[in-house]
Enzyme design. Structure first.
Site, PDB file in Angstrom:
ATOM      1  N   HIS A   1     -23.780  95.812  48.809  1.00 30.05           N
ATOM      2  CA  HIS A   1     -22.735  96.502  49.563  1.00 30.05           C
ATOM      3  C   HIS A   1     -22.852  98.007  49.461  1.00 30.05           C
ATOM      4  O   HIS A   1     -22.428  98.734  50.342  1.00 30.05           O
ATOM      5  CB  HIS A   1     -21.367  95.970  49.157  1.00 30.05           C
ATOM      6  CG  HIS A   1     -21.150  94.630  49.750  1.00 30.05           C
ATOM      7  ND1 HIS A   1     -21.581  93.486  49.136  1.00 30.05           N
ATOM      8  CD2 HIS A   1     -20.684  94.261  50.962  1.00 30.05           C
ATOM      9  CE1 HIS A   1     -21.333  92.463  49.932  1.00 30.05           C
ATOM     10  NE2 HIS A   1     -20.789  92.903  51.041  1.00 30.05           N
TER      11      HIS A   1
ATOM     12  N   ARG B   1     -14.305  93.472  56.722  1.00 30.14           N
ATOM     13  CA  ARG B   1     -14.469  92.833  55.411  1.00 30.14           C
ATOM     14  C   ARG B   1     -13.212  93.117  54.595  1.00 30.14           C
ATOM     15  O   ARG B   1     -13.065  94.191  54.016  1.00 30.14           O
ATOM     16  CB  ARG B   1     -15.683  93.406  54.685  1.00 30.14           C
ATOM     17  CG  ARG B   1     -17.041  93.021  55.264  1.00 30.14           C
ATOM     18  CD  ARG B   1     -18.151  93.694  54.452  1.00 30.14           C
ATOM     19  NE  ARG B   1     -19.462  93.116  54.668  1.00 30.14           N
ATOM     20  CZ  ARG B   1     -20.408  93.669  55.448  1.00 30.14           C
ATOM     21  NH1 ARG B   1     -20.178  94.795  56.080  1.00 30.14           N
ATOM     22  NH2 ARG B   1     -21.579  93.080  55.568  1.00 30.14           N
TER      23      ARG B   1
ATOM     24  N   ARG C   1     -12.275  89.077  58.760  1.00 30.75           N
ATOM     25  CA  ARG C   1     -12.817  88.032  57.903  1.00 30.75           C
ATOM     26  C   ARG C   1     -11.875  87.821  56.729  1.00 30.75           C
ATOM     27  O   ARG C   1     -11.485  88.779  56.046  1.00 30.75           O
ATOM     28  CB  ARG C   1     -14.200  88.420  57.385  1.00 30.75           C
ATOM     29  CG  ARG C   1     -14.749  87.354  56.442  1.00 30.75           C
ATOM     30  CD  ARG C   1     -16.169  87.615  56.080  1.00 30.75           C
ATOM     31  NE  ARG C   1     -16.301  88.685  55.103  1.00 30.75           N
ATOM     32  CZ  ARG C   1     -17.474  89.141  54.693  1.00 30.75           C
ATOM     33  NH1 ARG C   1     -18.595  88.650  55.183  1.00 30.75           N
ATOM     34  NH2 ARG C   1     -17.534  90.083  53.793  1.00 30.75           N
TER      35      ARG C   1
ATOM     36  N   ASN D   1     -27.259  88.584  56.160  1.00 32.37           N
ATOM     37  CA  ASN D   1     -27.539  88.992  54.773  1.00 32.37           C
ATOM     38  C   ASN D   1     -27.542  87.766  53.868  1.00 32.37           C
ATOM     39  O   ASN D   1     -28.480  87.530  53.099  1.00 32.37           O
ATOM     40  CB  ASN D   1     -26.486  89.981  54.263  1.00 32.37           C
ATOM     41  CG  ASN D   1     -26.334  91.189  55.174  1.00 32.37           C
ATOM     42  OD1 ASN D   1     -27.272  91.546  55.872  1.00 32.37           O
ATOM     43  ND2 ASN D   1     -25.156  91.783  55.181  1.00 32.37           N
ATOM     44  N   ASP D   2     -26.468  86.992  53.973  1.00 35.81           N
ATOM     45  CA  ASP D   2     -26.402  85.799  53.126  1.00 35.81           C
ATOM     46  C   ASP D   2     -27.304  84.692  53.646  1.00 35.81           C
ATOM     47  O   ASP D   2     -27.915  83.959  52.860  1.00 35.81           O
ATOM     48  CB  ASP D   2     -24.956  85.308  53.014  1.00 35.81           C
ATOM     49  CG  ASP D   2     -24.218  86.068  51.925  1.00 35.81           C
ATOM     50  OD1 ASP D   2     -24.796  86.215  50.830  1.00 35.81           O
ATOM     51  OD2 ASP D   2     -23.103  86.542  52.167  1.00 35.81           O
TER      52      ASP D   2
ATOM     53  N   ARG E   1     -29.884  88.517  46.996  1.00 36.13           N
ATOM     54  CA  ARG E   1     -29.904  89.714  47.844  1.00 36.13           C
ATOM     55  C   ARG E   1     -29.864  90.999  47.045  1.00 36.13           C
ATOM     56  O   ARG E   1     -30.064  92.080  47.594  1.00 36.13           O
ATOM     57  CB  ARG E   1     -28.748  89.668  48.859  1.00 36.13           C
ATOM     58  CG  ARG E   1     -27.373  89.727  48.259  1.00 36.13           C
ATOM     59  CD  ARG E   1     -26.318  89.306  49.263  1.00 36.13           C
ATOM     60  NE  ARG E   1     -25.664  90.425  49.916  1.00 36.13           N
ATOM     61  CZ  ARG E   1     -24.702  90.301  50.825  1.00 36.13           C
ATOM     62  NH1 ARG E   1     -24.307  89.109  51.231  1.00 36.13           N
ATOM     63  NH2 ARG E   1     -24.145  91.345  51.366  1.00 36.13           N
TER      64      ARG E   1
HETATM   65  C1  PEP Z   1     -23.645  88.663  55.687  1.00 36.62           C
HETATM   66  O1  PEP Z   1     -23.773  87.929  54.707  1.00 36.62           O
HETATM   67  O2  PEP Z   1     -24.567  88.927  56.491  1.00 36.62           O
HETATM   68  C2  PEP Z   1     -22.338  89.292  55.942  1.00 36.62           C
HETATM   69  C3  PEP Z   1     -22.100  89.945  57.052  1.00 36.62           C
HETATM   70  O3  PEP Z   1     -21.433  89.203  54.944  1.00 36.62           O
HETATM   71  P1  PEP Z   1     -21.484  90.106  53.605  1.00 36.62           P
HETATM   72  O4  PEP Z   1     -22.630  91.049  53.742  1.00 36.62           O
HETATM   73  O5  PEP Z   1     -20.181  90.795  53.506  1.00 36.62           O
HETATM   74  O6  PEP Z   1     -21.690  89.102  52.543  1.00 36.62           O
HETATM   75 MG    MG Z   2     -22.013  87.301  53.652  1.00 37.62          MG
END
Ligand code: PEP
Ligand code: MG
Length: 842
Positions: free
Chosen positions: A460, A567, A603, A720-721, A731
């Protein structure tokens, strides 16, 4: 340190047994007399000792006092010496404190440190001290004070009984991490172990001493041992230090591989990259180096009772050791043992008796504990830096870093490292790591670039750096924190490189590049308020990833048509308590108002994994990314979920145009349960129906998208996840960051499956992960059939410009080719260079 041994400082002539002074002043006079008689000091020194008592307390505790003259009277010391007055009946030193051993010190420099060190150790052995207070043998006192003092380096060049030769087999020589293991191993042996290089000898238990040997690859040393099972200890030690070679070679190879990776984009004509990390937020920035952790603010000298100061220092050291252990454990869990070793090496520095003794000495001289500690750290660090050895200079940086932690324990007000004390000039901020809220609070006018030793590109912190448009590199390694403050550097957030001391030609090239980039950005900016419509008329919706109402204006100015991802966990992360339903309601309303009727996708809380909220005190998990995260936590914690849903439905009832999406959905029952709860709350509040979507972040959801689409109004893919879980790469793991590529064909295939599944039920699909904000990634996503892209606001102009310069039919073909690629690198190779695209767009 002085070459005088404690025994030389304290002879039997300087010990007087069975004394019975009438009071403290008489005791000091009598002890001073011993020093005068031995020719150690002028007669006037006795007076100086009395005067010190008026300004500082020299009672150490446990019946020991250490009177000595004032610093300004050092010239009255003719030769270093120590006198001990034994007072079996005790003499009152302070109300309620009686001294039985009066240790008078005459020292021109730090000569008495060895005695002090011994004294501080003796303080822990009350029985022995009690015996010394009544012994009839002066020799007992001399031995007690002389024993176990640090070996004098100059005198101890001989090897011990058992010896073996060893050739340094570490490509980077003996640096802190292996030295820590050496010292740990030596301390685990009952025998004494020593390492000799030429005529320099180091006690193998002392990491700093080992580092001071400055051992380079290929150097031969003699390791020797004596004492219990010396031969076995020596064999074990050699096997441990040999065993470390493989890791050292692997580390060196990895560093070489990184350095050899060709750089795309900008390269300086002359400078060599000093630090090669991972690009986390693209862009180039020129600025002066500023280390976040530096606490240059003066530490006030607030004298206090020596015993209290000692207790505070002891407590601070203990707390810091525990803190470093926790940090090391956490780092090992998140990043691996190799990175955790940084903190183990730092903890090792706290075992350096020289450092602690120096601090004690300064306290004994009447200084406050924080000041004394800070001075001791600075003096030791300066000594290490002055040796002109880069490894030791690095230790100096570590010493200062760990010193700061101790300082913060002594007095939290001295923690330093605050973002408030940034320099006036534009700076490149170096930090071990930054919390998302630290990053969020950076002032982009002062901080032009960011480089962290840890972290990953999808952390983040990196996401926030992109939000701020701040060029950033992550995972630069511990070496980053050893760079000198104040020098000019160039950070390239695309290639993840930091260039130090750039030449005039490098700076000119960087400025030219920035101007050219500016021109491209200018052209993109001109189109940013236009829709993301391809040349053949296919339009994608473009949203922004924005968490706070005050960020909406910027997003809209960049061309956002709504917010595709809010978020909400940041509302929890950035404060020490859970926001109430009313507070949340106010924020969601303000967000919708700022958007003026444009769509808002909120979200629901995504806590867990890398988003840990300390004040929730959730149980620690071995594998938080695979644990109770996102929707799993929401379904277990009605106290978190329900107030949030009520706040959202209340905002909807007020006319806010919003939809809700749930993170980390893996199965149909999860979405059914969440829908039920939403419906119950909605009807309780008589709120309108709103769209309820889910994030596609785990392969299970992508594979079963056709089934989930029956129950979800829309999908938003969290690349990302999804990348993390598809490729089984944490990650945040810097070691694997380069491989955690969202363009991996396996990830693209799951995105295609998601789109196909959604289509069956007429649902729309967005992407709100990092891939949506990469111009090339965005074109592929468009070609795969995604309807909406939501990204960091600053990415919008480039993405829109790229889509507007493309044909949808071509993008569909491009996506089909990408799905057939074997590797992420092959997919990336389908990208056209920027110059070609520029031509196409013109
Ligand atoms: C992701 O996982 O791509 C996402 C948008 O959520 P976050 O990065 O907040 O986990
Ligand atoms: Mg995510």
């Amino acid at each position: 340190m002085s070459s005088e041994s404690p025994a030389a400082l304290l002879s039997s002539g300087l010990v007087r047994l069975a004394a019975a002074p009438a009071d403290k002043a008489a005791a000091i006079r009598e002890a001073a007399q011993l020093l005068i008689a031995a020719g150690c000091v002028d007669a006037a020194y006795a007076e100086s000792m009395q005067r010190r008592e008026a300004v500082a307390n020299t009672f150490l505790g446990h019946g020991v006092a250490i009177p000595h003259g004032l610093g300004e009277d050092r010239h009255r010391v003719r030769s270093n010496g120590i006198a001990v007055l034994q007072v079996p009946g005790g003499v009152e030193w302070n109300p309620g404190q009686r001294a039985q051993l009066v240790v008078a010190i005459a020292a021109q420099s730090d000569a008495h440190i060895a005695i002090l060190r011994r004294l501080t150790r003796l303080m822990q052995d009350e029985a022995r001290l009690a015996a010394l207070a009544t012994t009839t043998q002066a020799q007992d006192i001399i031995e007690a004070l002389a024993q176990d003092s640090a070996p004098e380096p100059a005198a101890a060049v001989a090897d011990l009984a058992e010896c073996a030769e060893w050739t340094v087999a570490y490509p980077a020589g003996l640096h802190a991490r292996p030295a820590t293991r050496w010292a740990e191993t030596a301390r685990g042996c009952a025998a004494r172990l020593q390492v000799r290089s030429g005529d320099q000898v180091a006690d193998a238990r002392n990491m700093v001493a080992l580092l001071q040997l400055g051992l380079h690859a290929g150097e031969r040393v003699v390791v020797s041992a004596e004492g219990p099972q010396a031969a076995a200890a020596l064999a074990r030690f050699i096997s441990v230090i040999d065993g470390l070679s493989a890791q050292e070679h692997a580390d060196a190879e990895q560093a070489a591989r990184r350095a050899a990776t060709p750089v795309q984009g900008w390269t300086p004509p002359q400078a060599q990259a000093a630090i090669i990390g991972i690009g986390a937020s693209p862009g180039l920035a020129i600025g002066v180096i500023h280390r976040l952790a530096s606490a240059d603010a003066p530490v006030p000298d607030q004298p206090q009772a020596l015993a209290d100061g000692g207790a505070r220092l002891h407590a601070a050291l203990t707390a810091t050791r525990l803190q470093l252990k926790a940090v090391a454990d956490d780092t090992a869990r998140r990043l691996g043992e190799a990175d955790a070793a940084i903190f183990k090496a730092q903890a090792e520095l706290l075992n350096d008796t020289d450092l602690i003794t120096l601090a004690c000495q300064l306290m004994v001289e009447g200084h406050g504990v924080a000041w004394a500690w800070q001075q001791a750290v600075e003096r030791m660090a300066a000594k290490l830096s002055a040796l002109g050895n880069t490894v030791l200079a690095a230790r100096a940086a570590d010493l200062r870093d760990v010193g700061r932690r101790v300082l913060a324990q002594i007095d939290p007000a001295l923690a330093g490292g605050s973002l408030a004390d940034l320099p006036e000039q534009a700076c490149i901020l170096l930090a071990s790591d930054l919390s998302p809220s630290d990053t969020a609070n950076l002032d982009p006018a002062r901080v032009v670039g960011l480089a962290t030793a840890q972290g990953g590109p999808t952390s983040h912190t990196a996401i926030l750096a992109r939000t701020l448009g701040l060029p950033a590199l992550v995972a630069g390694g511990a070496a980053l924190l050893e760079l000198a403050e104040g020098s000019t550097a160039i950070v390239d957030g695309a290639s993840g490189r930091l260039y130090l001391d750039p030449s005039a030609a490098d700076l000119a090239a960087a400025r030219d590049y920035l101007v050219a980039q500016q021109r491209i950005r200018q052209r993109e900016a001109e189109q940013r308020s236009q829709p993301a419509r391809t040349r053949d008329g296919h339009t994608l919706d473009i949203g922004a990833n924005v968490n706070l109402p005050e960020q909406v204006a910027l997003a809209l100015s960049q061309g956002a048509e709504g917010v595709g991802l809010m978020r909400t966990e940041f509302l929890f992360l950035e404060r020490g308590s859970t926001p109430s339903e009313d507070e949340q309601y106010a924020i969601y309303r303000a967000m919708a108002q700022a958007l003026g009727g444009r769509p808002l996708v909120v979200r629901a809380l995504d806590i867990g994994g890398d988003k840990q909220v300390a004040h929730l005190e959730l149980p620690r998990e071995d594998n938080p990314f695979l644990g109770v995260r996102g929707a799993r936590l929401l379904l277990r914690r009605a106290d978190l979920l329900e107030p949030q849903l009520r706040a959202l439905y209340r905002a909807a009832r007020d006319g806010a145009r919003l939809s809700i999406m749930f993170p980390m959905i893996t199965s149909v029952p999860e979405i059914l349960r969440l829908r039920d709860i939403c419906e119950r709350i909605r009807s309780e509040l008589a709120a309108p129906q709103i769209e309820l979507g889910i994030m596609i972040e785990v392969p299970a959801a992508a594979v079963q998208a056709d089934v989930l689409a029956r129950h979800a109004d829309f999908f938003s893919i969290g690349t990302n996840d999804l990348t993390q879980y598809t490729l089984a790469i944490d990650r945040q793991n810097p070691e694997l960051a380069a491989e955690a590529d969202s363009l991996h064909p396996a990830v693209l295939r799951l995105i295609r499956a998601t789109v196909d599944g959604a289509r069956r039920h007429g649902r729309w699909v967005g992407v709100c992960g990092g891939l949506a904000g990469e111009a090339f990634g965005a074109t592929l996503l468009a070609g795969l059939g995604v309807d909406e892209l939501s990204m960091t606001p600053r990415d919008i102009p480039a993405v829109k410009a790229r889509l507007r310069a493309s044909d949808y039919a071509t993008l569909q073909q491009l996506a089909a080719r990408a799905l057939d690629c074997e590797t992420a690198a092959e997919v990336r190779a389908l990208d056209l260079p920027e110059a070609l695209l520029e031509g196409a767009a013109a």
